[in-house]
Structures are given as structure tokens and as C-alpha cells.
Design an enzyme around this catalytic site. Structure first.
Site, PDB file in Angstrom:
ATOM      1  N   PRO A 355       1.642-125.399  87.735  1.00 33.08           N
ATOM      2  CA  PRO A 355       2.451-125.956  88.826  1.00 33.08           C
ATOM      3  C   PRO A 355       2.037-127.395  89.084  1.00 33.08           C
ATOM      4  O   PRO A 355       0.872-127.679  89.367  1.00 33.08           O
ATOM      5  CB  PRO A 355       2.115-125.040  90.020  1.00 33.08           C
ATOM      6  CG  PRO A 355       0.789-124.426  89.680  1.00 33.08           C
ATOM      7  CD  PRO A 355       0.721-124.337  88.189  1.00 33.08           C
ATOM      8  N   CYS A 440      -6.408-127.468  95.660  1.00 39.75           N
ATOM      9  CA  CYS A 440      -5.746-128.760  95.829  1.00 39.75           C
ATOM     10  C   CYS A 440      -6.710-129.760  96.465  1.00 39.75           C
ATOM     11  O   CYS A 440      -7.275-129.497  97.526  1.00 39.75           O
ATOM     12  CB  CYS A 440      -4.502-128.608  96.694  1.00 39.75           C
ATOM     13  SG  CYS A 440      -3.632-130.170  96.986  1.00 39.75           S
ATOM     14  N   LYS A 479      -5.677-119.902  92.220  1.00 39.66           N
ATOM     15  CA  LYS A 479      -6.074-121.096  91.458  1.00 39.66           C
ATOM     16  C   LYS A 479      -7.158-121.824  92.239  1.00 39.66           C
ATOM     17  O   LYS A 479      -6.972-122.136  93.420  1.00 39.66           O
ATOM     18  CB  LYS A 479      -4.883-122.024  91.219  1.00 39.66           C
ATOM     19  CG  LYS A 479      -5.187-123.165  90.252  1.00 39.66           C
ATOM     20  CD  LYS A 479      -3.918-123.921  89.881  1.00 39.66           C
ATOM     21  CE  LYS A 479      -4.184-124.924  88.759  1.00 39.66           C
ATOM     22  NZ  LYS A 479      -5.033-126.044  89.162  1.00 39.66           N
ATOM     23  N   HIS A 509      -9.877-124.498  87.408  1.00 39.54           N
ATOM     24  CA  HIS A 509      -9.802-125.887  86.953  1.00 39.54           C
ATOM     25  C   HIS A 509     -11.235-126.408  86.873  1.00 39.54           C
ATOM     26  O   HIS A 509     -11.965-126.370  87.857  1.00 39.54           O
ATOM     27  CB  HIS A 509      -8.979-126.719  87.940  1.00 39.54           C
ATOM     28  CG  HIS A 509      -8.768-128.130  87.497  1.00 39.54           C
ATOM     29  ND1 HIS A 509      -8.027-129.032  88.225  1.00 39.54           N
ATOM     30  CD2 HIS A 509      -9.191-128.805  86.405  1.00 39.54           C
ATOM     31  CE1 HIS A 509      -8.012-130.196  87.599  1.00 39.54           C
ATOM     32  NE2 HIS A 509      -8.712-130.079  86.490  1.00 39.54           N
ATOM     33  N   GLY A 543      -7.722-127.566  82.252  1.00 40.11           N
ATOM     34  CA  GLY A 543      -8.331-128.876  82.227  1.00 40.11           C
ATOM     35  C   GLY A 543      -8.353-129.528  80.861  1.00 40.11           C
ATOM     36  O   GLY A 543      -8.993-129.025  79.937  1.00 40.11           O
ATOM     37  N   ALA A 567      -1.485-128.628  82.030  1.00 36.21           N
ATOM     38  CA  ALA A 567      -1.002-129.402  83.175  1.00 36.21           C
ATOM     39  C   ALA A 567      -0.602-130.810  82.736  1.00 36.21           C
ATOM     40  O   ALA A 567       0.499-131.020  82.237  1.00 36.21           O
ATOM     41  CB  ALA A 567      -2.077-129.439  84.259  1.00 36.21           C
TER      42      ALA A 567
END
Length: 702
Positions: A355, A440, A479, A509, A543, A567
Site C-alpha cells: 500500500p 507509518c 504492518k 519493514h 524493504g 513498495a
């Protein structure tokens, strides 16, 4: 060879010296040489000024009435002279920008129907002989739209969340008032309501959740040294007590059981949506994929997740109140699926598109699906904005029919907002899984206690995952990042418990929040987490995957890894999915890259519209994407293959003029590429990319 190794050591892409060119002179901000790199802060307007300009624009000739534009007949508008839009077709045609080259994205696929009619920027390609104003059946390929009826109910706080409230009560989570939630979320607003989230006592709020419902029970809570009284709703999930407020007339309805026997019951108002007089749709469906009734339809059907069908002959527009203690189908815990019976998503070896905020829009996901992506996920949506009925936030949940394995990602700071958001999403949307973002790094998200701020509060992480997985039957994934602070990794100590919380999968991540996107991802730490995870928990690594070599190395180092999430690699080179599936380095030509951009533009016009507004919206998202694609260095120009994510491309000539143009990091050149696909930009057009990743810069966050 020594020169090549030196360049790689300095994170500079080793481009063949025959293609190198001197770097262009730096642009001076005072002269604004390129005309597009303006500072957006200087051009920012107040909301009042923007509203005034919108009203003035509505009265101008360029804002033609949608009904008149679609039909071409000024008599079709029911508002006549009172319409706030223009009905002057001649004046509109006089100021309309030239049509864009190419075919209308709707006309052929929808059998001569274009929803934009006269205002379409491809109207010259509409053939009058086959033009129709009647849309064909099933003329949309997108789902998960927010209906006006549901939006109005959200605005007026008329929707109840029985499953979420029941799960919150089962877990013993308290319900906080709206005022306290606002105090917690409005940190750093300059008022006296700021809360010190770094204080250890703030973590105690992991057991406090907010409530939008009216209060019934008063209880004193001491939080951050301030004594306040909060009111709580302690309604039992199965029974409703008799009170002066809920005793009233109730209309009997017929419940059709699996055996086909009709049983008369009364519906509890906590298991239904409180409809307003304006609401005309009488069908409420909690099972995704079932369409709502048309406004003219009068069949009143409520389909519960449990498979029990409730039919009503006549439903009042206010919520029905129970006269006696009843057990409602939607809150009957005996019909709830056990966590082991939930449908699980198998991510094993699937190509998972991450996303991506702003650039991970629906047209971009369609491009990636064409190029080989298996799993797609919508952009991150904030739970509070979804519960407030913000159309722009609900647009992030839209799904195209080509996305056969699709999830949505949400972000919230408190268990109650997340629980209610997932219940609403499962009821209104067609999805396969729900991902909760706990990584985030954006300041505006972290300052509200959401995103990676949750990494410092493991008890709240547990509460959010437990209440979300217990509220819905869809799989819940999480996540995360390695940690909040650099050098203080902690996910390895939590990953062993995440499956017991209710998570079906976790994506790690390999960077901390403090690290943002600087330095390379720590895949060694991801490997350690994979080995500590239980066999029932799928772990996805994320990553710096930019080639099939990176993909193969990660899968070889940790065979237990379910898959790798892609990503920024997909933004730089969306054909990465094809490379992984075909196990080759694709030396793609500039013409092939341009065709991919053409597909994006076509999908964008279908999604955002083919009128002037839709064209310019497509252009801006295209420019956002081009700010990433310029980092790609063609395989044929590299002395060392494959390219790494942290390599900074030097100034170089491409093998043709188009490839040279695509390699430019100037916004003016990106605009030129957009003009090749969408025509000339409007007068006074400016652009500055929203996302300026610091992957090439030094860490500045501690």
C-alpha cells in the site's frame, strides 16, 4: 573496475562512461527557471478563500451543469433557472480547452455511452450515430464506493456498531468520551488539551477506547494527572435492558432460518442502522459483494453475516426499538466464527504490491496487475476519517474487478476506532483482508498516537489487533517497522504473540521509524524475526526489493518467509513483477515504458473522469509517479547489474531522446512527458511532488 567499485561504494549508479554527461546547472529558486518547481507553501490559500473561489467558479461558463453536459439538453435539468451551474452550452464550448488526442476511455467500452457527454475532453471522437445517454447495465468495474445514504448516517452519527461494542466489552476495554479522544488526538494544537505521549502513564490508555455513543454509566478515571468523569455504555451484547428510552413499539419481522422455518422476532436497535427520512435505500447487506437496492426499490432486506435472512414488510425511517429482551442475529455469539474457522490468505510466494500513499492509487495498481502483481492493497486510510464519512478517505478503499486478491489498509490510534472501522468496512466493502498500519513514520500520524507510535505501546497494539480480529471474519494483517528508535528493535519480542492476538500475517519493514527511508533495510533482523515467529503466522519482508536477484536472495536466506512486499521498487520499475516471474533482467526500451504510462493514463481517465477535472487529476498523479520513475537506470547502461535501491543516478544520456527525457529529475521534463499523453497543461500550472524520499540523503532524524 576500481572506478566502478568506488562509485558503488559511494552509492552512485555505475553508468557506462560513454553515456555520462555533465550535470545540468542548478536551478535558482528566485528565478524559477523551470516554471514548475514552485514552493507549494507560498501558494497555499485559506479554506475560506478556496470556498469562495469554488462558488465563483460554479457560476462561470466553464462549469456546465452535469445533467446538461451529459444529455446536451438544457431542459433536462430539474432545477431550471435555480441551478447553481451554468446552462449556456455555447459559452462553455467557447472556453473549453482543445480536446486531447486519442479515443474516449468510455465510449467504446460502454457501447456508445460517455458519462461526461459534452464536457468530455475526447468528445470529438464521440460518433453521433451511436451516441446514447442511457448507461449500459453493469457499466462500472469498480466497487467499494461510499453511498450517499451511508455517508449521511455517518455524518449524523446514526450508525451503531454492535459487534465492535460487544467485542470491546468482552475484552474489558473501557469507552472514553468524545471530548477526551479529541484531547488525545489534538496534541500540539497549541491549546491546554495537549497530552504528553512520551509520559509512561500515557501507555495506560491502551485499555481505554473512545465511544461515539451517548453515555449511560459514569466512572471516574485518572489520566495524565487529571481527574475527570467519563460516561460509558455498558450494554450487554446479547440482551437489551428495559429503560424508559428503549421501551416502545416495535414491528415484528420474519426470520427465515436455515431449515426454512419462519420465526417472528423483533429487531434490537443496536443491530441495525438508524435510517433517516432522506434515506431511500431499504437494503442493508453485511456480506461483501452484494449490491445495495436501488433508491426506488421498496424491498426491505437485511442480510446478516451469519446467513440469517431478516425480511421486513414495512420499516419506519427511525431506528426500531425493542420492546422486550431479545437476542439479535448480528450479536448472537453462538453464530460467531471461531478464529480457526476464518478464511486465511495464503501469501506464500505471491507478488505483493505494498500500500503506497498517493502513488498507490487504483490506476497504478491496475498497471501492476497487468505486469504480474498477485496481491494488491489500497492506500492507507485513517479510521477516524472513515467513520466521519469523508468521501476522499473512502475513495482509498475502491477496488477494481481485476484485483482478485485485494485488501485495505487502515490506521488508528485507539481500539474502538479501529474496531468500528473494520466492522463498517466489512459491511460496506468487498475485500479479502484488512491490514492495520503500525509503522507509518509520518509526523502527523505519529503525533496522534497512530502508525509507528504504537510500537512504543505493545499493550495497545495487542488490544487493537484483538478487538479487530474479534469483530470481523476477514483476516487481519499487521504492518510494522523494526522499532521506533534506531538500535532499539523490539518486534522480535512481540512476533511470537501476534498470532494469538488474532493476526493472520505480519509485514516487517526493515527500518525503524527514526530511520525513515535512509540507509538500507535490515534484512538480517527480518530473518531473525521469521525464525521466532510461530508456524501459524505468515511473515512478509519489506524493504529495497528492486530486482529478481533481491527477491531470490531473501527467499533463499529465509525459506520460512512467506513472501516479499514490493513498495518503491514497483514505483521505480513496475515491470519488476514481470522480471521476478520470468527471472530475468528486462532491458526495457523507452517506447515500452511510454506504453506503460499510456496504460496508466487510460486507467486514470476511467477512474477520475475524462472531463477537464479528471484529466488534470490524472496528470498530477502521473507526475507524482514520474518523480520516482526517473530514478531507474536502464540495464544496458549499467556496468554493474542489477541496480540497487540506494544508488543515486548520475546525469547521463539515454539511448534515444525519450530515454534521456525520462531520466531527467526536473519537474519541467516530467510535465513535458505528461503533455505527450494528456495535452498542454493549463495556464499557470505548477507542480511539486508530495513525496520527496530521503533514501539518497543522510539520516536527519536522530
Amino acid at each position: 573496475m576500481d572506478d566502478t567499485n568506488s562509485l558503488v561504494a559511494r552509492c552512485i549508479a555505475p553508468v557506462n562512461k560513454d553515456f555520462l554527461r555533465p550535470p545540468p546547472p542548478p536551478l535558482r529558486n528566485d528565478n524559477n527557471n523551470d516554471g514548475y518547481h514552485k514552493n507549494p507553501i507560498n501558494d497555499k490559500k485559506s479554506k475560506r478563500q478556496q470556498k469562495r473561489e469554488r462558488r465563483e467558479e460554479q457560476k462561470s461558463a466553464k462549469n456546465l451543469c452535469p445533467v446538461v453536459g451529459k444529455t446536451g439538453d438544457v431542459t433536462c435539468c430539474i432545477y431550471k433557472d435555480k441551478c447553481r451551474f451554468s446552462h449556456d452550452i455555447d459559452a462553455f464550448n467557447a472556453q473549453k480547452p482543445p480536446d486531447v488526442e486519442g479515443d474516449c476511455p468510455f465510449f467504446k467500452t460502454q457501447q456508445g455511452y460517455c458519462p461526461y457527454g459534452l464536457v468530455c475532453r475526447f468528445s470529438s471522437t464521440h460518433q453521433p450515430a451511436t451516441t446514447t445517454t442511457t448507461p449500459p447495465l453493469n457499466n462500472t468495474s469498480e466497487v467499494n464506493g461510499l453511498t450517499k445514504n451511508v455517508q449521511k448516517l455517518l455524518w449524523k452519527n446514526k450508525i451503531t456498531f454492535p459487534k465492535a461494542d460487544a467485542k470491546l466489552k468482552t475484552l474489558g476495554l473501557k469507552v472514553m468520551s468524545n471530548s477526551k479522544r479529541n484531547d488525545l488526538e489534538n496534541k500540539d494544537d497549541g491549546g491546554n488539551t495537549a497530552v504528553n505521549k512520551s509520559d509512561p502513564s500515557y501507555d495506560n490508555a491502551s485499555h481505554e477506547v473512545t465511544s461515539d455513543s451517548s453515555s449511560k454509566l459514569e466512572e471516574g478515571i485518572k489520566d495524565d494527572g487529571i481527574d475527570e468523569k467519563f460516561e460509558f455504555d455498558v450494554c450487554c451484547p446479547q440482551k437489551r435492558r428495559k429503560t424508559s428510552e428503549n421501551v416502545g413499539s416495535a414491528e415484528p419481522v420474519t426470520v427465515i432460518t436455515e431449515a426454512g422455518v419462519g420465526v417472528t422476532e423483533e429487531i434490537d436497535d443496536r443491530s441495525c442502522i438508524k435510517a433517516e427520512p432522506e434515506a431511500q435505500t431499504d437494503t442493508v447487506t453485511t456480506e461483501t459483494g452484494v449490491s445495495k437496492a436501488e433508491p426506488e426499490a421498496r424491498t426491505d432486506t437485511i442480510t446478516a453475516e451469519t446467513g440469517v435472512h431478516v425480511t421486513e414488510e414495512s420499516v419506519e425511517r427511525s431506528c426500531i426499538k425493542a420492546e422486550t429482551d431479545t437476542i439479535t442475529p448480528e450479536t448472537d455469539l453462538s453464530l460467531k466464527l471461531h478464529p480457526r474457522e476464518k478464511k486465511l490468505i495464503d501469501f506464500k510466494d505471491k507478488l505483493y504490491l505494498a500500500p503506497l500513499t498517493t502513488v498507490g492509487n487504483l490506476p497504478f495498481r491496475r498497471v501492476c496487475k497487468v505486469l504480474g502483481a498477485d496481491v494488491t492493497c489500497g492506500e492507507m486510510a485513517m479510521c477516524t476519517n472513515l467513520l466521519q464519512g469523508q468521501a476522499s478517505e473512502w475513495a482509498l478503499l475502491r477496488r477494481h474487478e481485476s484485483e482478485d486478491l485485494f485488501g485495505v489498509q487502515i490506521c488508528g490510534a485507539f481500539p474502538d476506532t479501529v474496531a468500528r472501522a473494520v466492522e463498517l468496512i466489512e459491511q460496506e466493502c468487498s475485500i479479502d483482508f484488512i491490514d492495520i498500519n503500525m509503522g507509518c513514520p509520518i509526523d502527523i500520524v505519529v503525533n496522534k498516537g497512530a502508525g509507528s507510535a504504537l510500537l512504543t505501546k505493545p499493550m495497545r497494539m495487542k488490544s487493537i489487533v484483538e478487538v479487530a480480529s474479534g469483530t470481523v471474519d476477514k483476516p487481519i494483517t499487521v504492518k510494522v517497522r523494526t522499532a521506533y528508535f534506531e538500535g532499539k528493535n523490539r518486534i522480535d519480542s512481540l512476533i511470537g504473540d501476534m498470532n494469538s492476538w488474532g493476526a493472520s500475517a505480519v509485514t516487517i519493514h526493515g527500518r525503524s521509524r527514526q530511520q525513515r527511508y535512509s540507509k538500507l533495510a535490515d534484512w538480517d533482523y527480518i530473518y531473525r524475526c521469521v525464525k521466532k515467529a510461530p508456524n501459524t503466522l505468515q511473515v512478509v519482508g519489506n524493504g529495497d526489493v528492486l530486482s529478481f536477484v533481491d527477491w531470490n536472495n531473501h527467499r533463499t536466506e529465509a525459506p520460512e518467509l512467506a513472501t516479499c512486499m514490493i513498495a518503491r521498487g514497483a514505483l521505480v520499475k513496475p515491470w519488476l513483477f514481470t522480471e521476478i516471474k520470468e527471472q530475468r533482467h528486462w532491458d526495457i526500451s523507452s517506447g515500452e515504458r511510454l506504453n506503460i504510462l499510456k496504460d496508466f493514463v487510460h486507467f486514470g481517465l476511467q477512474h477520475w473522469g475524462s472531463d477537464t477535472k479528471g484529466v488534470e487529476t490524472t496528470r498530477r498523479f502521473l507526475l507524482e509517479w514520474l518523480s520516482y520513475t526517473c530514478r531507474y537506470v536502464p540495464v544496458g547502461l549499467l556496468d554493474v547489474v542489477p541496480q540497487r535501491m540506494n544508488w543515486r543516478p548520475p546525469s547521463y544520456y539515454g539511448r534515444d531522446d525519450l530515454e534521456t527525457l525520462m531520466a531527467s529529475d526536473s519537474a519541467a521534463d516530467w510535465v513535458r512527458i505528461s503533455e505527450m499523453l494528456l495535452g498542454k497543461v493549463p495556464e499557470g500550472f505548477t507542480f511539486a511532488p508530495k513525496h520527496k524520499s530521503n533514501a539518497y540523503d543522510r539520516a536527519e532524524n536522530g
